[in-house]
Design an enzyme around this catalytic site. Structure first.
Site, PDB file in Angstrom:
ATOM      1  N   ASP A  63      35.540 -43.760  42.828  1.00 47.22           N
ATOM      2  CA  ASP A  63      34.556 -44.601  43.513  1.00 47.22           C
ATOM      3  C   ASP A  63      35.108 -45.037  44.864  1.00 47.22           C
ATOM      4  O   ASP A  63      36.132 -45.716  44.944  1.00 47.22           O
ATOM      5  CB  ASP A  63      34.239 -45.833  42.658  1.00 47.22           C
ATOM      6  CG  ASP A  63      33.241 -46.768  43.333  1.00 47.22           C
ATOM      7  OD1 ASP A  63      32.053 -46.694  42.989  1.00 47.22           O
ATOM      8  OD2 ASP A  63      33.656 -47.562  44.211  1.00 47.22           O
ATOM      9  N   TYR A  68      35.259 -48.818  52.877  1.00 44.74           N
ATOM     10  CA  TYR A  68      36.658 -48.851  52.453  1.00 44.74           C
ATOM     11  C   TYR A  68      37.567 -48.080  53.409  1.00 44.74           C
ATOM     12  O   TYR A  68      38.790 -48.210  53.327  1.00 44.74           O
ATOM     13  CB  TYR A  68      36.815 -48.261  51.046  1.00 44.74           C
ATOM     14  CG  TYR A  68      36.010 -48.934  49.957  1.00 44.74           C
ATOM     15  CD1 TYR A  68      35.379 -50.163  50.169  1.00 44.74           C
ATOM     16  CD2 TYR A  68      35.861 -48.331  48.709  1.00 44.74           C
ATOM     17  CE1 TYR A  68      34.620 -50.760  49.170  1.00 44.74           C
ATOM     18  CE2 TYR A  68      35.121 -48.921  47.705  1.00 44.74           C
ATOM     19  CZ  TYR A  68      34.493 -50.133  47.936  1.00 44.74           C
ATOM     20  OH  TYR A  68      33.754 -50.714  46.945  1.00 44.74           O
ATOM     21  N   LYS A  93      29.339 -45.135  49.047  1.00 45.55           N
ATOM     22  CA  LYS A  93      28.327 -46.148  49.365  1.00 45.55           C
ATOM     23  C   LYS A  93      28.060 -46.197  50.860  1.00 45.55           C
ATOM     24  O   LYS A  93      28.988 -46.117  51.666  1.00 45.55           O
ATOM     25  CB  LYS A  93      28.800 -47.533  48.888  1.00 45.55           C
ATOM     26  CG  LYS A  93      29.287 -47.566  47.454  1.00 45.55           C
ATOM     27  CD  LYS A  93      29.834 -48.934  47.075  1.00 45.55           C
ATOM     28  CE  LYS A  93      30.616 -48.859  45.780  1.00 45.55           C
ATOM     29  NZ  LYS A  93      31.968 -48.277  45.958  1.00 45.55           N
ATOM     30  N   HIS A 126      25.154 -50.128  49.596  1.00 45.59           N
ATOM     31  CA  HIS A 126      26.302 -50.973  49.270  1.00 45.59           C
ATOM     32  C   HIS A 126      25.952 -52.449  49.151  1.00 45.59           C
ATOM     33  O   HIS A 126      26.479 -53.157  48.294  1.00 45.59           O
ATOM     34  CB  HIS A 126      27.381 -50.781  50.346  1.00 45.59           C
ATOM     35  CG  HIS A 126      28.751 -51.204  49.928  1.00 45.59           C
ATOM     36  ND1 HIS A 126      29.891 -50.700  50.500  1.00 45.59           N
ATOM     37  CD2 HIS A 126      29.189 -52.085  48.978  1.00 45.59           C
ATOM     38  CE1 HIS A 126      30.959 -51.250  49.933  1.00 45.59           C
ATOM     39  NE2 HIS A 126      30.552 -52.088  49.013  1.00 45.59           N
TER      40      HIS A 126
END
Length: 303
Positions: A63, A68, A93, A126
């Site tokens: 994931d 990120y 996301k 997200h």
């Protein structure tokens, strides 16, 4: 939702070669219910190594997210692992700055390019801010184009308005809801809403996250159950998630923790132990930012 007889139910489930149970989502696609989360990996390079460690340990679900800043590392790990792409479930996301019809399709292509992949297994919106309805329309197009296999909503537990808006706008119903969930915040009402729509629940901060300061690991009930099974508190918590029917994505960059986290398929919690775990619920979240706080964070970020 899923109370008595859970162990017997999941003993019959389809699993990966590492024993990870697989769930059939509401669109018929099958997803491993255990994976590694890459939030707060120290760097893209560290993320690559974390994912390689996980894949070697038997993980088949990763994931990540544009926010990120480690999608490229995930993609490199998938290639370097030598494991066939179709055996690895990749989730990412979209950030709200990428939402909007036309805009989101371009963002999906850029995401695929960052990860050097032909398709994404699960794609989330997200955060429930900005033009997430426009994003969803493009995500549905991406499914029809074969670029995405399943669609999810992340953090849409924020309020009834965002939940109702996406559910009414969706032609393709969400397959997965990702939200904070752990023994101290078992999110009972949201789980009921998801179940009513046939939506799989996936848990972030399944062990409480850094903000918890290890509160769950110190809980006497969890520690006692862990001692009874010769397991760590983290392993007991993750086993509880699996037996409750959740999908769970604990994050880690320490190789020892990555390997420890997946060692949960060689034991089962008893019905009594499951009830003890459920009794810990106080709906106490560790991430308590309001939707307004999230909006400020979203528009302050530059992705």
């Amino acid at each position: 939702m899923l109370w008595g007889g859970v162990c017997a139910t999941y003993a019959q489930e389809k699993t990966t070669t590492a024993g990870v149970p697989v769930v059939k989502l509401n669109n018929g696609v099958e997803m491993p219910r255990f994976g590694i989360g890459t939030f707060l990996q120290p760097s893209d390079e560290v993320c690559e190594q974390s994912c390689l460690t996980a894949l070697k340990a038997g993980y088949r679900h990763i994931d990540t997210a544009h926010a990120y800043q480690d999608e490229a590392g995930v993609g490199r790990a998938v290639k370097e692992s030598g494991i066939p792409r179709e055996e690895i479930w990749i989730t990412s996301k979209l950030w709200p700055t990428e939402y909007g019809e036309g805009k989101t399709l371009k963002a999906i292509d850029e995401m695929l390019d960052r990860m050097q992949l032909d398709y994404i297994d699960l794609l989330y919106v997200h955060q429930p801010v900005g033009d997430f309805v426009g994003a969803w329309k493009d995500m549905e197009k991406a499914v029809k184009m074969g670029k995405v296999r399943a669609l999810g909503i992340s953090n849409f537990d924020a309020n009834d308005e965002v939940w109702n808006t996406i559910m009414q706008a969706a032609t393709i119903k969400p397959q997965v809801l990702q939200m904070e969930c752990h023994p101290y915040a078992q999110r009972v009402e949201m789980r009921k809403k998801a179940a009513a729509e046939g939506i799989q629940v996936e848990c972030w901060f399944p062990l409480g996250g850094a903000m918890s300061n290890g509160a769950l690991f110190k809980d006497p009930v969890i520690k006692k159950i862990a001692e009874a099974h010769g397991k760590t508190p983290a392993q007991v918590i993750l086993r509880w998630h699996i037996q409750e029917g959740f999908s769970v994505i604990p994050g880690a960059s320490n190789p020892d923790y990555i390997k420890e986290n997946i060692q949960i398929f060689d034991f089962q919690l008893t019905d009594d132990e499951m009830q003890q775990m459920r009794s810990l619920n106080k709906e106490k979240r560790f991430f308590n930012a309001t939707l307004e706080d999230v909006e400020k964070m979203v528009w302050g970020a530059r992705l």
